[in-house]
Design an enzyme around this catalytic site. Structure first.
Site, short mmCIF file in Angstrom:
data_model
loop_
_atom_site.label_atom_id
_atom_site.label_comp_id
_atom_site.label_asym_id
_atom_site.label_seq_id
_atom_site.Cartn_x
_atom_site.Cartn_y
_atom_site.Cartn_z
N LYS A 126 -46.84 -37.68 -0.26
CA LYS A 126 -46.25 -37.20 0.60
C LYS A 126 -45.09 -36.69 0.50
O LYS A 126 -44.41 -37.17 -0.70
CB LYS A 126 -46.18 -38.86 2.09
CG LYS A 126 -45.58 -38.69 3.23
CD LYS A 126 -45.98 -39.01 4.08
CE LYS A 126 -45.68 -38.96 5.20
NZ LYS A 126 -46.88 -38.92 7.04
N ASP A 166 -44.62 -34.07 10.05
CA ASP A 166 -44.17 -35.46 10.68
C ASP A 166 -42.68 -35.33 10.82
O ASP A 166 -42.98 -34.32 11.24
CB ASP A 166 -44.33 -36.61 8.98
CG ASP A 166 -44.16 -37.92 9.04
OD1 ASP A 166 -45.25 -38.51 9.56
OD2 ASP A 166 -43.42 -38.24 9.22
P1 NDP Z 1 -41.63 -36.79 16.03
O1 NDP Z 1 -40.76 -36.48 15.28
O2 NDP Z 1 -42.16 -35.55 16.57
O3 NDP Z 1 -41.26 -37.87 16.85
C1 NDP Z 1 -40.96 -39.12 17.18
C2 NDP Z 1 -39.93 -40.17 18.04
O4 NDP Z 1 -39.79 -41.44 17.35
C3 NDP Z 1 -39.24 -39.67 18.58
O5 NDP Z 1 -39.12 -39.83 19.35
C4 NDP Z 1 -38.31 -39.78 17.87
O6 NDP Z 1 -36.67 -40.53 18.66
C5 NDP Z 1 -38.12 -41.30 17.51
N1 NDP Z 1 -38.06 -42.03 15.70
C6 NDP Z 1 -37.86 -41.61 15.00
N2 NDP Z 1 -37.12 -42.08 14.66
C7 NDP Z 1 -37.02 -43.35 14.87
C8 NDP Z 1 -36.05 -44.50 14.69
N3 NDP Z 1 -35.02 -44.89 12.92
N4 NDP Z 1 -35.89 -45.28 15.73
C9 NDP Z 1 -36.01 -45.04 16.84
N5 NDP Z 1 -36.95 -44.67 17.52
C10 NDP Z 1 -37.42 -43.22 16.17
O7 NDP Z 1 -42.83 -37.47 15.33
P2 NDP Z 1 -44.21 -37.63 15.32
O8 NDP Z 1 -44.24 -37.90 16.31
O9 NDP Z 1 -44.87 -36.96 14.43
O10 NDP Z 1 -44.65 -38.86 14.20
C11 NDP Z 1 -44.35 -40.59 14.82
C12 NDP Z 1 -44.54 -41.42 14.62
O11 NDP Z 1 -46.38 -41.23 13.59
C13 NDP Z 1 -44.18 -41.63 12.58
O12 NDP Z 1 -43.88 -42.85 11.89
C14 NDP Z 1 -44.83 -40.95 11.90
O13 NDP Z 1 -45.52 -40.95 10.48
C15 NDP Z 1 -46.22 -40.70 12.14
N6 NDP Z 1 -47.70 -39.84 12.54
C16 NDP Z 1 -47.66 -39.18 12.70
C17 NDP Z 1 -48.51 -38.03 12.34
C18 NDP Z 1 -48.59 -36.26 13.28
O14 NDP Z 1 -49.57 -36.09 13.50
N7 NDP Z 1 -47.63 -36.14 13.35
C19 NDP Z 1 -49.80 -38.12 11.85
C20 NDP Z 1 -49.70 -39.20 11.91
C21 NDP Z 1 -48.80 -40.35 12.10
P3 NDP Z 1 -35.71 -38.52 18.81
O15 NDP Z 1 -36.88 -37.79 20.10
O16 NDP Z 1 -34.55 -38.96 18.80
O17 NDP Z 1 -35.79 -37.92 17.63
#
Ligand code: NDP
Length: 444
Positions: A126, A166
């Protein structure tokens, strides 16, 4: 003291101020107790657990870049290459101000077991940076990504370490990083996944984590006498995972009531409008406050709190430790049937235990969100073969992988007498393959 307790104690002592990493190690090693106890002498002699919880390599570097006003900034970059027993390191790059070494280590550690569960030959790693992409111009994003890759390229490669997206790293950032890698190395190779379709990306990779989450949740429900059809769902997040989870849940006949971002959440009693969400988040890169303009019947709430909405299924898809014990109590009071983690470790340990003790079907992230990395591995296969599969081909493989993961973790839980405890099942099933590969490769 048992071997498991000894290793947990040492990891906490030797890695102070890394609470998320401690949490991930404790959760996994606690689950592995039955397997470790059966093999304690051998594992101790070979230091299996010490080698599992200590990364093979962790790289920390300076990332200088210049903003549009000519001001220079310095961020910190990380790449943790955790375990390569079953394949090249594989895991995303997180760009978020909260990033520190402990968070990258927790994610890298989880990734070992997740990647093993996919059945594909990928090890765990990571990376990331405390850089905040929010509010930056495209040029500033490019400047950061180029500087980040100017250091990272030394440590990665199509057969060594293959990063991906991510939080905060989407197709735009992957594009800039790929361009810089190619420029420095002079190699057009599958060194990153989540690439655009015009330069080696895979169809269905964008959708994969969210779709995969729903495929495995559907299988969980089916094997427990239910289905997604007609169910109500609460989702957190509105990023890559959340958007495509919501889309697939709707396709499977469910109604999704909520979405959130880091400042607030929306409740739409008529069902979240995916097209509006995509416009706001993927195209306009705006806040969820905009959602009401598309759906006047919806409510916007500042802060967190969406787990109070009554629903059959909960899918936390935003970030770590976003679903607490208090939230779990609300979900149980409201009769939730299943919780499946789209994000990495979104549920605290106490909340997970409470949900399980109250009969809620619970799928941990390392199984439930493995569709993203699985499809990344399919992207690597296509790059190696210099071919592209159709959307349907990739989607069918993804669905089969998710269904297989469910049955694999279900069987592992049953084998050790923990029927329906999918947390234990996922950790044991992921561990078995890795430990086998580690043992036959000697003490390395
Ligand atoms: P994105 O950046 O696309 O989206 C993240 C979302 O979560 C956004 O809506 C963001 O809000 C919100 N968010 C981020 N940090 C916080 C916080 N501290 N408190 C509240 N809301 C928060 O990321 P992903 O959708 O790619 O990833 C989401 C999760 O899934 C993570 O844990 C990631 O590690 C996991 N994941 C992702 C994969 C992928 O293929 N993308 C694969 C496997 C796991 P805002 O828009 O305001 O930033």
């Amino acid at each position: 003291m048992s071997y498991v307790d000894e290793v947990i104690e040492r990891i906490v002592q030797e890695n102070p101020a890394e609470p998320e990493f401690h949490q991930a190690v404790k959760e996994v090693l606690e689950s592995l107790r039955p397997v470790v106890e059966e093999n304690e002498e051998k594992y101790r002699r070979d230091a299996i657990l010490e080698r599992l919880v200590n990364p093979e390599r962790q790289i920390k570097f300076r990332v200088p870049w210049v903003d549009d006003k000519g001001q220079a900034h310095v961020n910190t970059g990380y790449r943790v290459q955790f375990n390569s027993a079953v394949g090249p390191y594989k895991g995303g790059i997180r760009l978020h101000p909260s990033v520190n070494l402990g968070i990258i280590k927790f994610l890298g550690f989880e990734q070992i077991f997740k990647n093993s569960l996919t059945g594909l030959p990928i090890g765990g790693g990571k990376g990331g940076s405390d850089f905040d992409p929010k509010g930056k111009s495209d040029r500033e994003i490019m400047a950061f990504c180029q500087s980040f890759m100017t250091e990272l390229y030394k440590y990665i490669g199509a057969n060594a370490d293959v990063p991906a997206g991510d939080i905060g790293t989407g197709s735009r950032e992957i594009g800039y990083m790929y361009g810089q890698y190619k420029r420095i190395r002079g190699l057009f190779e599958g060194v990153l996944t989540g690439k655009g379709l015009s330069y080696g990306g895979s169809l269905a990779r964008t959708e994969a984590t969210g779709y995969g989450l729903l495929y495995i949740t559907e299988e969980l429900l089916k094997c427990n006498g239910h289905s997604m059809k007609g169910k109500t769902v609460v989702v957190s997040g509105s990023g890559n995972v959340a958007i495509y989870a919501i889309q697939k849940a709707c396709e499977l006949g469910a109604t999704v009531l909520t979405a959130s971002d880091s400042t607030g959440w929306v409740y739409d009693p008529d069902g979240i409008d995916v097209a509006a969400l995509k416009q706001i988040k993927e195209i306009d890169r705006a806040r969820l406050t905009e959602y009401k303009k598309y759906r006047p019947n919806s409510e916007y709430h500042e802060g967190r709190g969406m787990w109070c909405i009554k629903a059959d299924i909960a899918l936390p898809c935003a970030t770590q430790n976003e679903l607490t014990l208090a939230d779990a109590k609300l979900l149980v009071t409201n009769g939730v049937l299943a919780v499946a983690e789209g994000a990495n470790m979104p549920t605290t340990m106490e909340a997970t235990e409470y949900l399980q003790q109250n009969g809620v079907l619970f799928l941990p992230g390392k199984a439930a969100n493995a569709g993203g990395v699985a499809t990344s591995a399919l992207e690597m296969s296509q790059n190696s073969e210099r071919i592209s599969w159709t959307f349907e081909e990739v989607d069918t493989k993804l669905r089969n992988i998710m269904v297989d993961i469910f049955h694999h973790i279900d069987a592992a839980a049953k084998k050790y007498g923990f029927d329906k405890n999918y947390v234990i099942g996922a950790n044991i099933a992921g561990f078995e393959k890795v430990v086998d590969a580690m043992q036959v490769q000697g003490i390395v």
